[in-house]
Design an enzyme around this catalytic site. Sequence first.
Site, mmCIF file in Angstrom:
data_model
loop_
_atom_site.group_PDB
_atom_site.id
_atom_site.type_symbol
_atom_site.label_atom_id
_atom_site.label_comp_id
_atom_site.label_asym_id
_atom_site.label_seq_id
_atom_site.Cartn_x
_atom_site.Cartn_y
_atom_site.Cartn_z
ATOM 1 C CD GLU A 63 38.040 -28.731 63.678
ATOM 2 O OE1 GLU A 63 38.303 -30.098 63.540
ATOM 3 O OE2 GLU A 63 38.608 -27.827 63.318
ATOM 4 C CG HIS A 91 37.175 -14.506 59.284
ATOM 5 N ND1 HIS A 91 36.484 -15.458 60.259
ATOM 6 C CD2 HIS A 91 38.464 -15.255 58.885
ATOM 7 C CE1 HIS A 91 37.218 -16.470 60.648
ATOM 8 N NE2 HIS A 91 38.463 -16.290 59.565
ATOM 9 C CB SER A 94 35.196 -6.589 63.001
ATOM 10 O OG SER A 94 34.973 -5.397 62.998
#
Length: 143
Positions: A63, A91, A94
Site C-alpha cells: 500500500e 502470499h 515465507s
Amino acid sequence: MIWKTPPTLEGMNAMSAGTLGDTLGMRFVEIGDEYLVAEMPVDERTVQPFRLLHGGASVALAETLGSVAGFLSLDEPETHIVVGVDINASHLRSVREGGTVRGTVRPVRVGNTVQVWQIDITDEWDKLVCVSRITCQVVRRRE
C-alpha cells in the site's frame, strides 16, 4: 516517464518520516521511468510469532508503494491526493526473520479518477514472496 512530480529517493523517504512505513523500516531505494522500489527488513517490527514475515507487513509495503506511486503520477498534486480503496495480496513464500524484502510497484492503469498498481514483493534471492494489487481513488484535498 509516468511521474508528473519528479521523484527523488531523498524526497520519498522524507515524505515517509513519521509514518507506518517509517516505523516498519521501509526505505525507497530505486526509481525507474515506470516503477519504484522500496525495501523493508524482516525483523521484530515485521514478523509474526513464528518469526516469519507477517502478511500484514507485506500489505503495508504494497500500500505504501502504490500510494506513493499514485501521488507522484497525479496531474494536480497541489489540489488532489490518492487514497487506497481496495487492496489484495497473495502470499506465496515465507521469509524468515533476518532477511529483507523488496517491493516493486508498476502501473496497471493510471486514470484521472482511478488508478490500479501492481506490486511484486521478492526476497533477497529475487524469489517472489507476495503479489499485490491496489486500487486508488483520486480525490480533491480537503482543507
